[in-house]
Design an enzyme around this catalytic site. Structure first.
Site, short mmCIF file in Angstrom:
data_model
loop_
_atom_site.label_atom_id
_atom_site.label_comp_id
_atom_site.label_asym_id
_atom_site.label_seq_id
_atom_site.Cartn_x
_atom_site.Cartn_y
_atom_site.Cartn_z
N ASP A 87 0.84 -1.20 0.00
CA ASP A 87 0.00 0.00 0.00
C ASP A 87 0.88 1.25 0.00
O ASP A 87 1.98 1.24 0.54
CB ASP A 87 -0.90 -0.04 1.24
CG ASP A 87 -2.10 0.90 1.11
OD1 ASP A 87 -2.35 1.41 0.00
OD2 ASP A 87 -2.78 1.12 2.12
N LEU A 109 10.81 -20.64 -4.39
CA LEU A 109 9.80 -19.76 -3.79
C LEU A 109 8.45 -19.86 -4.53
O LEU A 109 8.40 -19.82 -5.76
CB LEU A 109 10.29 -18.30 -3.88
CG LEU A 109 9.30 -17.22 -3.44
CD1 LEU A 109 9.15 -17.20 -1.93
CD2 LEU A 109 9.77 -15.84 -3.93
N HIS A 168 2.45 3.15 -9.08
CA HIS A 168 2.22 1.71 -9.28
C HIS A 168 3.39 1.07 -10.02
O HIS A 168 3.79 -0.05 -9.73
CB HIS A 168 0.92 1.49 -10.04
CG HIS A 168 -0.29 1.95 -9.28
ND1 HIS A 168 -0.51 1.60 -7.97
CD2 HIS A 168 -1.33 2.76 -9.63
CE1 HIS A 168 -1.64 2.16 -7.54
NE2 HIS A 168 -2.14 2.87 -8.53
C1 IPE Z 1 -5.74 -2.69 -0.05
O1 IPE Z 1 -5.31 -1.40 -0.31
C2 IPE Z 1 -5.79 -3.49 -1.31
C3 IPE Z 1 -4.49 -3.84 -1.88
C4 IPE Z 1 -3.34 -3.63 -1.32
C5 IPE Z 1 -4.55 -4.50 -3.14
P1 IPE Z 1 -6.33 -0.18 -0.53
O2 IPE Z 1 -5.50 1.01 -0.70
O3 IPE Z 1 -7.27 -0.53 -1.59
O4 IPE Z 1 -7.09 -0.19 0.87
P2 IPE Z 1 -7.97 0.93 1.59
O5 IPE Z 1 -8.98 1.41 0.61
O6 IPE Z 1 -7.04 2.02 2.00
O7 IPE Z 1 -8.55 0.23 2.77
C1 IPE Z 2 -1.39 0.07 -3.35
O1 IPE Z 2 -1.24 1.44 -3.42
C2 IPE Z 2 -1.73 -0.57 -4.67
C3 IPE Z 2 -3.14 -0.93 -4.82
C4 IPE Z 2 -4.04 -0.98 -3.87
C5 IPE Z 2 -3.60 -1.28 -6.15
P1 IPE Z 2 -2.46 2.47 -3.43
O2 IPE Z 2 -2.82 2.75 -4.83
O3 IPE Z 2 -3.56 2.00 -2.57
O4 IPE Z 2 -1.76 3.75 -2.79
P2 IPE Z 2 -2.40 4.81 -1.81
O5 IPE Z 2 -2.94 4.04 -0.63
O6 IPE Z 2 -3.47 5.50 -2.55
O7 IPE Z 2 -1.26 5.68 -1.44
MG MG Z 3 -4.07 2.35 -0.62
#
Ligand code: IPE
Ligand code: IPE
Ligand code: MG
Length: 252
Positions: free
Chosen positions: A31, A142, A48
Site C-alpha cells: 500500500d 519460492l 504503481h
Molecule cells: C488494499 O489497499 C488493497 C491492496 C493492497 C490491493 P487499498 O489502498 O485498496 O485499501 P484501503 O482502501 O485504504 O482500505
Molecule cells: C497500493 O497502493 C496498490 C493498490 C491498492 C492497487 P495504493 O494505490 O492504494 O496507494 P495509496 O494508498 O493511494 O497511497
Molecule cells: Mg491504498
C-alpha cells in the site's frame, strides 16, 4: 569522529536465517503507491510502476532467505471503484509485468500462483497470468502468490456456496463441514496459512484481505510506502516476527 556503521540487508538476512524459526508464509498488503507518487507531484500510475520494482526487490529478498511462500496483495475487488484510468493502468501493468518478468522468475525456480477471481479479468490479462502459472508450474523454489481481484468476504461466501451445493448433491453434510473442510473450499486451499502479514504505508487495517486465513497471523505495520520498501524492510519485519511469541490461545 566515530561513525555508526550501517547494517546492510545482507547482514540482517544472515542474522534471521541463523536464528531459524523463519515464517513459512509471508503475505504483504502493498500500500502507498498513490501517495508515493502524489508526494512527488507525479501521476498515481507512476507510483504503481515503482511498486512493481519494489515487488521485484522483495521477491529476490524472499528467495535469498529461502522463504517458502510469499503472497502479494495487488488488487482487491473493491479497487474497481477507483477511477477508470487508474484501474486500466493497473490492469495493463499486471499484464506487461507478468509477461516481462516470467522468464526471470522461471530461471530463478520461482513458482507463480494466483489467488482471486482471475476469471473476471479480460481475456488478455487472464491469459498472461495463466501462461505465467503454467510456465512455472514445475518449479520448486519460492512460491509467489499474486493476489489479484480478491476479497476475503467474497472468498468465504464462495466457499459457503460451494459447500451448500455439495450438500445439495449429497457430497457434503453439515456434520462433515469442519474447519479443515472449509479451509479446503477457500481459494487458498493449497497454501499454508500466512504466519506474518505485512502492511505498508501506515494504514492499520486488513481491507478485506485474508479474513479467514489471518486468524493467527502475526501483523506487522510499517509507515514505509510500498515503492520505498526494500529487502531490509522485509528482513526487519521477519526479525520482529522472530521476537514474537505465538501462543494460539494457549499459555507461554
Ligand atoms: C488494499 O489497499 C488493497 C491492496 C493492497 C490491493 P487499498 O489502498 O485498496 O485499501 P484501503 O482502501 O485504504 O482500505
Ligand atoms: C497500493 O497502493 C496498490 C493498490 C491498492 C492497487 P495504493 O494505490 O492504494 O496507494 P495509496 O494508498 O493511494 O497511497
Ligand atoms: Mg491504498
Amino acid at each position: 569522529m566515530k561513525r555508526k556503521r550501517r547494517i546492510t540487508a545482507e547482514q540482517i538476512a544472515q542474522r534471521i536465517v541463523k536464528k531459524g524459526k523463519l515464517p513459512r508464509h509471508v503475505a504483504i498488503i502493498m500500500d502507498g503507491n498513490g501517495r508515493w507518487a502524489e508526494k512527488r507531484g507525479l501521476p498515481r500510475a507512476i507510483g504503481h510502476k515503482e511498486g512493481v520494482t519494489a515487488v521485484k526487490r522483495v521477491v529476490r529478498a524472499a528467495a535469498r532467505i529461502e522463504l517458502p511462500y510469499l503472497t502479494i496483495f495487488a488488487f482487491s475487488r473493491e479497487n474497481w471503484k477507483r477511477p477508470r484510468s487508474e484501474v486500466s493502468a493497473l490492469m495493463k501493468l499486471l499484464e506487461v509485468t507478468v509477461r516481462r518478468e516470467i522468464g526471470e522468475l522461471h530461471e530463478n525456480n520461482v513458482r507463480l500462483i494466483t489467488t482471486g477471481r482471475i476469471d473476471e479479468l479480460s481475456p488478455r490479462r487472464k491469459s498472461a497470468l495463466e501462461e505465467g502459472v503454467r510456465q512455472t508450474a514445475g518449479n520448486t523454489g519460492l512460491v509467489l502468490n499474486l493476489v489479484f481481484n480478491y476479497s476475503g468476504r467474497d472468498d468465504i461466501l464462495r466457499a459457503v456456496k460451494r459447500l451448500v451445493e455439495e450438500a445439495a448433491t449429497g457430497r457434503a453434510d453439515a456434520d462433515g463441514i469442519d474447519e479443515e473442510r472449509f479451509d479446503a473450499s477457500l481459494m487458498t486451499a493449497d497454501l499454508p496459512e500466512p504466519d506474518l502479514i505485512v502492511r505498508t504505508s501506515g494504514e492499520m487495517r486488513i481491507s478485506n484481505f485474508f479474513l479467514w486465513q489471518a486468524a493467527y497471523a502475526e501483523l506487522y505495520f510499517t509507515s514505509t510506502l510500498w515503492p520505498d520498501f526494500e529487502a531490509k524492510h522485509l528482513y526487519e519485519a521477519i526479525e520482529e516476527y522472530q521476537r514474537r511469541e505465538r501462543r494460539f490461545g494457549s499459555v507461554g
